[in-house]
Design a protein around this motif. Structure first.
Motif, PDB file in Angstrom:
ATOM      1  N   HIS A  13       0.983  -1.186  -0.019  1.00  0.00           N
ATOM      2  CA  HIS A  13      -0.043   0.169  -0.245  1.00  0.00           C
ATOM      3  C   HIS A  13       1.124   1.371  -0.023  1.00  0.00           C
ATOM      4  N   LYS A  14       1.684   1.271   0.832  1.00  0.00           N
ATOM      5  CA  LYS A  14       2.878   2.561   0.900  1.00  0.00           C
ATOM      6  C   LYS A  14       3.557   2.653  -0.376  1.00  0.00           C
ATOM      7  N   LEU A  15       4.172   1.319  -0.730  1.00  0.00           N
ATOM      8  CA  LEU A  15       4.967   1.548  -2.043  1.00  0.00           C
ATOM      9  C   LEU A  15       4.067   2.260  -3.352  1.00  0.00           C
ATOM     10  N   THR A  27       5.352  14.138   1.449  1.00  0.00           N
ATOM     11  CA  THR A  27       4.788  12.767   1.506  1.00  0.00           C
ATOM     12  C   THR A  27       5.584  11.614   1.282  1.00  0.00           C
ATOM     13  N   PHE A  28       6.475  11.844   0.221  1.00  0.00           N
ATOM     14  CA  PHE A  28       7.506  10.830  -0.420  1.00  0.00           C
ATOM     15  C   PHE A  28       8.519  10.528   0.829  1.00  0.00           C
ATOM     16  N   ARG A  29       8.957  11.536   1.462  1.00  0.00           N
ATOM     17  CA  ARG A  29       9.726  11.384   2.422  1.00  0.00           C
ATOM     18  C   ARG A  29       9.263  10.513   3.802  1.00  0.00           C
ATOM     19  N   ARG A  30       8.095  10.904   3.964  1.00  0.00           N
ATOM     20  CA  ARG A  30       7.384  10.243   5.113  1.00  0.00           C
ATOM     21  C   ARG A  30       7.077   8.732   4.818  1.00  0.00           C
ATOM     22  N   LEU A  31       6.576   8.476   3.594  1.00  0.00           N
ATOM     23  CA  LEU A  31       6.481   7.080   3.162  1.00  0.00           C
ATOM     24  C   LEU A  31       7.742   6.281   3.074  1.00  0.00           C
ATOM     25  N   THR A  32       8.716   6.869   2.691  1.00  0.00           N
ATOM     26  CA  THR A  32       9.903   6.247   2.792  1.00  0.00           C
ATOM     27  C   THR A  32      10.513   5.911   4.126  1.00  0.00           C
ATOM     28  N   GLU A  33      10.224   6.761   5.004  1.00  0.00           N
ATOM     29  CA  GLU A  33      10.830   6.240   6.496  1.00  0.00           C
ATOM     30  C   GLU A  33       9.769   5.158   7.090  1.00  0.00           C
ATOM     31  N   GLU A  34       8.585   5.361   6.644  1.00  0.00           N
ATOM     32  CA  GLU A  34       7.655   4.068   7.369  1.00  0.00           C
ATOM     33  C   GLU A  34       7.875   2.979   6.374  1.00  0.00           C
ATOM     34  N   LEU A 182      19.687  -9.264   0.660  1.00  0.00           N
ATOM     35  CA  LEU A 182      18.998  -8.282   0.046  1.00  0.00           C
ATOM     36  C   LEU A 182      17.517  -8.131   0.357  1.00  0.00           C
ATOM     37  N   VAL A 183      17.252  -7.133   1.201  1.00  0.00           N
ATOM     38  CA  VAL A 183      15.749  -7.084   1.572  1.00  0.00           C
ATOM     39  C   VAL A 183      15.223  -5.928   0.775  1.00  0.00           C
ATOM     40  N   VAL A 184      14.009  -6.074   0.029  1.00  0.00           N
ATOM     41  CA  VAL A 184      13.279  -5.109  -1.060  1.00  0.00           C
ATOM     42  C   VAL A 184      11.753  -5.284  -0.741  1.00  0.00           C
ATOM     43  N   ALA A 185      11.233  -4.102  -0.770  1.00  0.00           N
ATOM     44  CA  ALA A 185       9.787  -4.193  -1.057  1.00  0.00           C
ATOM     45  C   ALA A 185       9.145  -4.590  -2.160  1.00  0.00           C
ATOM     46  N   ALA A 186       9.793  -4.595  -3.398  1.00  0.00           N
ATOM     47  CA  ALA A 186       9.491  -4.920  -4.556  1.00  0.00           C
ATOM     48  C   ALA A 186      10.509  -5.321  -5.493  1.00  0.00           C
ATOM     49  N   VAL A 187      10.454  -6.416  -6.534  1.00  0.00           N
ATOM     50  CA  VAL A 187      11.348  -6.474  -7.725  1.00  0.00           C
ATOM     51  C   VAL A 187      10.554  -6.223  -9.008  1.00  0.00           C
ATOM     52  N   ASP A 188      10.857  -5.069  -9.559  1.00  0.00           N
ATOM     53  CA  ASP A 188      10.214  -4.580 -10.750  1.00  0.00           C
ATOM     54  C   ASP A 188      10.386  -5.293 -11.982  1.00  0.00           C
ATOM     55  N   GLU A 189      10.095  -4.828 -13.205  1.00  0.00           N
ATOM     56  CA  GLU A 189      10.115  -5.480 -14.236  1.00  0.00           C
ATOM     57  C   GLU A 189      11.288  -5.403 -14.976  1.00  0.00           C
ATOM     58  N   ARG A 190      11.988  -4.377 -15.151  1.00  0.00           N
ATOM     59  CA  ARG A 190      13.230  -4.285 -15.871  1.00  0.00           C
ATOM     60  C   ARG A 190      13.807  -2.949 -15.713  1.00  0.00           C
ATOM     61  N   GLN A 194      17.723   4.320 -20.019  1.00  0.00           N
ATOM     62  CA  GLN A 194      18.521   5.179 -19.122  1.00  0.00           C
ATOM     63  C   GLN A 194      18.927   4.614 -17.966  1.00  0.00           C
ATOM     64  N   GLY A 195      18.626   3.336 -17.706  1.00  0.00           N
ATOM     65  CA  GLY A 195      19.070   2.676 -16.443  1.00  0.00           C
ATOM     66  C   GLY A 195      18.159   2.876 -15.420  1.00  0.00           C
ATOM     67  N   PHE A 196      16.779   3.285 -15.531  1.00  0.00           N
ATOM     68  CA  PHE A 196      15.708   3.682 -14.709  1.00  0.00           C
ATOM     69  C   PHE A 196      14.846   2.278 -14.577  1.00  0.00           C
ATOM     70  N   ILE A 197      14.692   2.243 -13.286  1.00  0.00           N
ATOM     71  CA  ILE A 197      13.618   1.008 -12.996  1.00  0.00           C
ATOM     72  C   ILE A 197      12.468   1.163 -13.629  1.00  0.00           C
ATOM     73  N   VAL A 198      11.882   0.201 -14.212  1.00  0.00           N
ATOM     74  CA  VAL A 198      10.468   0.398 -14.775  1.00  0.00           C
ATOM     75  C   VAL A 198       9.473  -0.877 -14.149  1.00  0.00           C
ATOM     76  N   PRO A 199       8.422  -0.248 -13.794  1.00  0.00           N
ATOM     77  CA  PRO A 199       7.642   1.164 -13.441  1.00  0.00           C
ATOM     78  C   PRO A 199       8.596   1.840 -12.550  1.00  0.00           C
ATOM     79  N   GLY A 200       9.113   1.302 -11.470  1.00  0.00           N
ATOM     80  CA  GLY A 200       9.839   2.110 -10.704  1.00  0.00           C
ATOM     81  C   GLY A 200       9.093   3.230  -9.837  1.00  0.00           C
ATOM     82  N   LEU A 201       9.715   4.413  -9.749  1.00  0.00           N
ATOM     83  CA  LEU A 201       9.272   5.681  -9.144  1.00  0.00           C
ATOM     84  C   LEU A 201       9.947   6.758  -9.447  1.00  0.00           C
TER      85      LEU A 201
END
Ligand SMILES: O=P(O)(O)OC[C@H]1O[C@H](OP(=O)(O)OP(=O)(O)O)[C@H](O)[C@@H]1O
Ligand SMILES: O=c1cc[nH]c(=O)[nH]1
Ligand SMILES: [Mg+2]
Length: 213
Positions: A13-15, A27-34, A182-190, A194-201
């Protein structure tokens, strides 16, 4: 390297809110901390403790306390700094060391521009914080750095990872003797071109702190 994807509805939900391009910086900062606090609960499962007995008002209660040397938390500047508060909330007595890294936008190679860490990390458990694992270059460099200084247990906490970056980390860290998780909230598609995560943030550092030059 062990991969742990934290599967929890609150994390998801937070992600989702974090990814939304309309989410503003505060809000981005608060969600990151949570999110980090939630991930840290899972990431600190192997933190070293020792027996400790305390007197309750009724009787002596056997328990545990964090063992010395204290764990070391290492945010990778800039974006990793947004995760420090959420981690410190869960483990306030941990020490904090800093590594500053930026990716060259053309070559995607990480450049280390700052480092403030003890020279001797022998016997230390380290928790590396960086919201984004894209090509894996930055995180793998940071892990190597800590292991070269003697750290003997490494846990990386990221919000998002690309499959390419996880594979690269596995490749680059293959010969390390030190257990790495490695602990992650999600593994994205690709990754995109430009080396950006898709869909990412998007660019985590920019979304936390504003657009850099
Ligand atoms: O896996 P990689 O391909 O190495 O990319 C990930 C790195 O890129 C981002 O930092 P960036 O270079 O944008 O610096 P910043 O934190 O100052 O924004 C991110 O926070 C990681 O450190
Ligand atoms: O998608 C990405 C990739 C690297 N760094 C970011 O901040 N976002
Ligand atoms: Mg950035």
């Amino acid at each position: 390297m062990e991969l742990r994807v934290v599967d929890h509805p609150l994390v998801a939900h937070k992600l989702t809110l974090l990814r939304d391009r309309d989410t503003d910086s505060p809000t981005f900062r608060r969600l990151t901390e949570e999110l980090v606090t939630l991930l840290a609960y899972e990431a600190t499962r192997e933190v070293r403790v020792e027996p400790s007995t305390v007197p309750t008002p009724v009787a002596a209660a056997p328990g545990v306390r964090l063992r010395e040397p204290r764990p070391m938390v290492v945010p990778i500047l800039r974006a990793g700094l947004g995760m420090l508060e959420g981690m410190s909330r869960l483990m306030p007595t941990a020490e904090v060391g800093f590594v500053g890294m930026v990716r060259n936008e053309e070559t995607l190679q990480p450049v280390t521009y700052a480092e403030r860490l003890p020279t001797d990390l022998s016997g230390r458990q380290c928790y590396v914080l960086d919201p984004m694992l894209a090509t894996g270059g930055s995180l793998a460099t940071a892990v190597r750095f800590l292991v070269d200084r003697g750290a003997d247990h490494i846990t990386c906490i990221c919000l998002l990872a690309a499959p390419e970056g996880i594979d690269r980390m596995r490749e680059l860290l293959a010969e390390l003797e030190v257990p790495t998780t490695l602990v992650v909230a999600a593994v994205d598609e690709r990754l995109n071109e430009q080396g950006f995560i898709v869909p990412g943030l998007g660019d985590a550092g920019d979304r936390l702190y504003g657009v850099a030059d």
